[in-house]
Motif scaffolding. Structure first.
Motif, PDB file in Angstrom:
ATOM      1  N   ALA A  43     -10.241  -0.037 -11.631  1.00 53.93           N
ATOM      2  CA  ALA A  43     -11.044   0.791 -12.533  1.00 53.93           C
ATOM      3  C   ALA A  43     -10.941   2.265 -12.156  1.00 53.93           C
ATOM      4  O   ALA A  43     -10.735   3.131 -13.027  1.00 53.93           O
ATOM      5  CB  ALA A  43     -12.495   0.331 -12.511  1.00 53.93           C
ATOM      6  N   GLU A  44     -11.105   2.587 -10.877  1.00 54.30           N
ATOM      7  CA  GLU A  44     -11.028   3.976 -10.440  1.00 54.30           C
ATOM      8  C   GLU A  44      -9.641   4.555 -10.701  1.00 54.30           C
ATOM      9  O   GLU A  44      -9.508   5.682 -11.201  1.00 54.30           O
ATOM     10  CB  GLU A  44     -11.358   4.088  -8.949  1.00 54.30           C
ATOM     11  N   SER A  45      -8.614   3.779 -10.376  1.00 49.46           N
ATOM     12  CA  SER A  45      -7.249   4.265 -10.574  1.00 49.46           C
ATOM     13  C   SER A  45      -6.928   4.444 -12.053  1.00 49.46           C
ATOM     14  O   SER A  45      -6.212   5.381 -12.439  1.00 49.46           O
ATOM     15  CB  SER A  45      -6.248   3.293  -9.932  1.00 49.46           C
TER      16      SER A  45
ATOM     17  N   ALA B 145      -3.166  -6.733  -2.795  1.00 44.36           N
ATOM     18  CA  ALA B 145      -4.502  -6.120  -2.741  1.00 44.36           C
ATOM     19  C   ALA B 145      -4.582  -5.097  -1.615  1.00 44.36           C
ATOM     20  O   ALA B 145      -5.166  -4.018  -1.782  1.00 44.36           O
ATOM     21  CB  ALA B 145      -5.559  -7.205  -2.556  1.00 44.36           C
ATOM     22  N   LEU B 146      -3.999  -5.421  -0.467  1.00 46.26           N
ATOM     23  CA  LEU B 146      -4.009  -4.467   0.645  1.00 46.26           C
ATOM     24  C   LEU B 146      -3.155  -3.250   0.320  1.00 46.26           C
ATOM     25  O   LEU B 146      -3.511  -2.120   0.683  1.00 46.26           O
ATOM     26  CB  LEU B 146      -3.516  -5.147   1.926  1.00 46.26           C
ATOM     27  N   LEU B 147      -2.068  -3.442  -0.384  1.00 52.11           N
ATOM     28  CA  LEU B 147      -1.282  -2.293  -0.847  1.00 52.11           C
ATOM     29  C   LEU B 147      -2.118  -1.412  -1.772  1.00 52.11           C
ATOM     30  O   LEU B 147      -2.053  -0.174  -1.686  1.00 52.11           O
ATOM     31  CB  LEU B 147      -0.020  -2.775  -1.574  1.00 52.11           C
ATOM     32  N   ALA B 148      -2.909  -2.022  -2.633  1.00 58.62           N
ATOM     33  CA  ALA B 148      -3.783  -1.239  -3.517  1.00 58.62           C
ATOM     34  C   ALA B 148      -4.773  -0.423  -2.704  1.00 58.62           C
ATOM     35  O   ALA B 148      -5.030   0.757  -3.013  1.00 58.62           O
ATOM     36  CB  ALA B 148      -4.518  -2.171  -4.483  1.00 58.62           C
ATOM     37  N   LYS B 149      -5.329  -1.009  -1.644  1.00 59.69           N
ATOM     38  CA  LYS B 149      -6.261  -0.293  -0.779  1.00 59.69           C
ATOM     39  C   LYS B 149      -5.585   0.887  -0.096  1.00 59.69           C
ATOM     40  O   LYS B 149      -6.146   1.984   0.012  1.00 59.69           O
ATOM     41  CB  LYS B 149      -6.820  -1.251   0.284  1.00 59.69           C
TER      42      LYS B 149
ATOM     43  N   ASN C 252       0.207   3.912  -8.011  1.00 61.73           N
ATOM     44  CA  ASN C 252       0.549   2.710  -7.247  1.00 61.73           C
ATOM     45  C   ASN C 252      -0.682   1.878  -6.926  1.00 61.73           C
ATOM     46  O   ASN C 252      -0.604   0.640  -6.885  1.00 61.73           O
ATOM     47  CB  ASN C 252       1.280   3.095  -5.964  1.00 61.73           C
ATOM     48  N   ALA C 253      -1.812   2.526  -6.706  1.00 60.76           N
ATOM     49  CA  ALA C 253      -3.047   1.769  -6.466  1.00 60.76           C
ATOM     50  C   ALA C 253      -3.366   0.897  -7.678  1.00 60.76           C
ATOM     51  O   ALA C 253      -3.732  -0.280  -7.542  1.00 60.76           O
ATOM     52  CB  ALA C 253      -4.205   2.716  -6.173  1.00 60.76           C
ATOM     53  N   TYR C 254      -3.210   1.462  -8.872  1.00 62.24           N
ATOM     54  CA  TYR C 254      -3.433   0.695 -10.097  1.00 62.24           C
ATOM     55  C   TYR C 254      -2.438  -0.456 -10.194  1.00 62.24           C
ATOM     56  O   TYR C 254      -2.800  -1.599 -10.492  1.00 62.24           O
ATOM     57  CB  TYR C 254      -3.307   1.586 -11.327  1.00 62.24           C
ATOM     58  N   GLN C 255      -1.172  -0.158  -9.948  1.00 60.23           N
ATOM     59  CA  GLN C 255      -0.122  -1.171 -10.096  1.00 60.23           C
ATOM     60  C   GLN C 255      -0.389  -2.383  -9.208  1.00 60.23           C
ATOM     61  O   GLN C 255      -0.300  -3.534  -9.679  1.00 60.23           O
ATOM     62  CB  GLN C 255       1.231  -0.569  -9.740  1.00 60.23           C
ATOM     63  N   TYR C 256      -0.727  -2.147  -7.948  1.00 58.13           N
ATOM     64  CA  TYR C 256      -0.897  -3.270  -7.031  1.00 58.13           C
ATOM     65  C   TYR C 256      -2.239  -3.963  -7.211  1.00 58.13           C
ATOM     66  O   TYR C 256      -2.340  -5.182  -7.009  1.00 58.13           O
ATOM     67  CB  TYR C 256      -0.658  -2.822  -5.593  1.00 58.13           C
TER      68      TYR C 256
END
Length: 467
Positions: free
Chosen positions: A354-356, A226-230, A240-244
């Motif tokens: 959703a945004e990604s 989740a922090l990687l997504a952030k 990558n934001a979507y993936q994580y």
């Protein structure tokens, strides 16, 4: 858990004695450099290192909301602002000098967390291979890497320029300290180096952390993802934001149904230990009275934000309460106390996915995530499925829902303003009026990067951020 806290207390008592005996007026953690009987006060075993990381005061209690104070979510009446601290008033008015020579907790507390994480990482390297390779040893290493990355993430959102791929290699970041020797000066790294370090720490931590942490004050592998997504969202790396975000939600996709909460309660949200399964990683901040969730809070919700909540939107009554003067103040949020929540929860991760998704051309996934969240936020009688298929219109809706869903969580609104200002047509100009003087913060203004505390500039010979 009781045994762990006894260990923490015993270890911290020894550390406190060491500080009293050796540090005097030196830096807070100079005890680390004391050679005489250092082994008596330094953590030595896996149990010791776990106790260091279970220090919730260091790792879970000092998140930052100083950026939030400067956002368009907060309004402070003149009389209230008159009584505020110098730092908070300066942050609210985007002053050139925020700290005016005073200590800067948003800097020092995060570097304290970095220091403690480094103690653990260095200490683990001195243990036997059997200890290091044990499940406990691996978990502890993963926790330390996560905590270091989380501290640097918060520092970067305040003291670095927002990430721009075109300039990140030359933009000044914050000092990256990976060792415990505080006498060794470390200059400012580039923004790119800061983000690379966070990503490296977190990707390593995923392999070491458990799928489910024993306590939510400890990170799990899902929290690391989740922090990687952030981080990737802040970098505008939406693939990558979507993936994580997707990986994190596959680990835990629970959402709290706001229909089950009491709108008349001053603290309507359950604690993470008593029913809020939406929380992935629990942290909060002692914060400031501008954004506190109690009757003494000086800040109010700006009318332009409050008026975006439709009838039937449960957030309108669960998040806010009338102050009797025509404005609305916050109620207790996910911290389940007067303090602001600064951790990570699934509502944020759903909105990141959703945004990604919409930014990478997957409108249907974006719609599914948005509707999954909103179904839990509106009364059953008033919820209407969002059916927008135009990508730009859907993105606008998602960004608005992000603001409405996370209005007082950490510095998230500040972070969003910073990153969205880099997009053509997305910049926002903010205005304040205080005692008939108007203050303005334009899109891309240097004041979106806070000044480094003056004592750090002097002691560490760092270059100051332009304001």
């Amino acid at each position: 858990m009781e045994t762990n806290y006894k260990n923490i207390c015993n270890w911290l008592f020894a550390v406190t004695l060491a500080i009293m005996l050796f540090s005097g007026c030196k830096k807070q953690d100079d005890w680390l450099n004391v050679k005489n009987k250092k082994s008596d006060v330094s953590p030595q075993t896996l149990q010791d290192f776990q106790a260091v990381l279970d220090n919730i005061t260091v790792f879970n209690s000092y998140g930052s909301v100083l950026g939030l104070v400067g956002t368009d979510n907060i309004y402070v009446p003149d009389a209230n602002l008159d009584g505020e601290t110098t730092i908070d008033r300066n942050a609210y008015l985007w002053a050139k000098d925020i700290y005016e020579g005073q200590p800067a907790p948003d800097w020092s507390y995060e570097y304290q967390a970095v220091e403690y994480a480094n103690i653990v990482i260095e200490g683990l390297n001195k243990l036997s291979n059997t200890d290091i390779s044990s499940i406990s040893g691996q978990n502890i290493k993963g926790e330390a890497l996560f905590c270091r990355a989380y501290a640097y993430y918060q520092l970067c959102q305040l003291y670095c320029k927002p990430y721009s791929k075109a300039t990140a290699a030359t933009d000044l970041g914050v000092p990256i300290r990976l060792i415990t020797d505080i006498n060794q000066k470390v200059g400012r790294a580039a923004v790119q180096q800061c983000y690379d370090q966070m990503i490296s720490d977190l990707k390593s931590s995923v392999a070491f952390l458990p799928a489910s942490a024993l306590y939510k004050t400890r990170p799990s592998s899902g929290a690391a993802m989740a922090l990687l997504a952030k981080i990737y969202l802040a970098m505008a790396d939406y693939t990558n934001a979507y993936q994580y975000a997707d990986l994190a939600l596959k680990s835990n996709n629970s959402l709290l149904d706001y229909n089950t909460l009491s709108p008349t309660s001053s603290a309507p949200f359950p604690t993470f230990a008593k029913g809020n399964s939406e929380i992935i990683y629990y942290a909060y901040t002692y914060g400031c009275t501008i954004a506190w969730y109690n009757g003494s809070v000086t800040g109010r919700i700006t009318p332009d934000l409050y008026n975006t909540y439709a009838n039937g939107d449960l957030r309108k009554t669960l998040f806010f309460v009338a102050d009797g003067n025509g404005y609305f103040r916050p109620k207790a949020g996910y911290a389940a106390k007067a303090n602001n929540f600064c951790g990570i929860a699934n509502n944020e991760i759903y909105l990141i996915r959703a945004e990604s998704a919409v930014r990478t051309g997957n409108v249907q996934v974006a719609l599914a995530d948005l509707n999954a969240l909103l179904k839990k936020r509106f009364t059953t009688a008033t919820f209407t499925t969002v059916t927008i298929t135009d990508p730009q219109a859907l993105l606008t809706t998602i960004l608005l829902e992000r603001r409405k869903e996370l209005p007082l969580t950490g510095n998230l609104r500040w972070e969003d303003l910073r990153r969205l200002n880099l997009e053509s047509g997305s910049g926002v100009t903010l205005h304040r009026t205080y005692h008939n003087t108007t203050y303005t913060l334009t899109s891309g203004d240097n004041r979106y990067v806070l000044p480094i505390p003056s004592d750090e500039i002097t002691l560490e010979d760092l270059q100051q951020n332009p304001r």
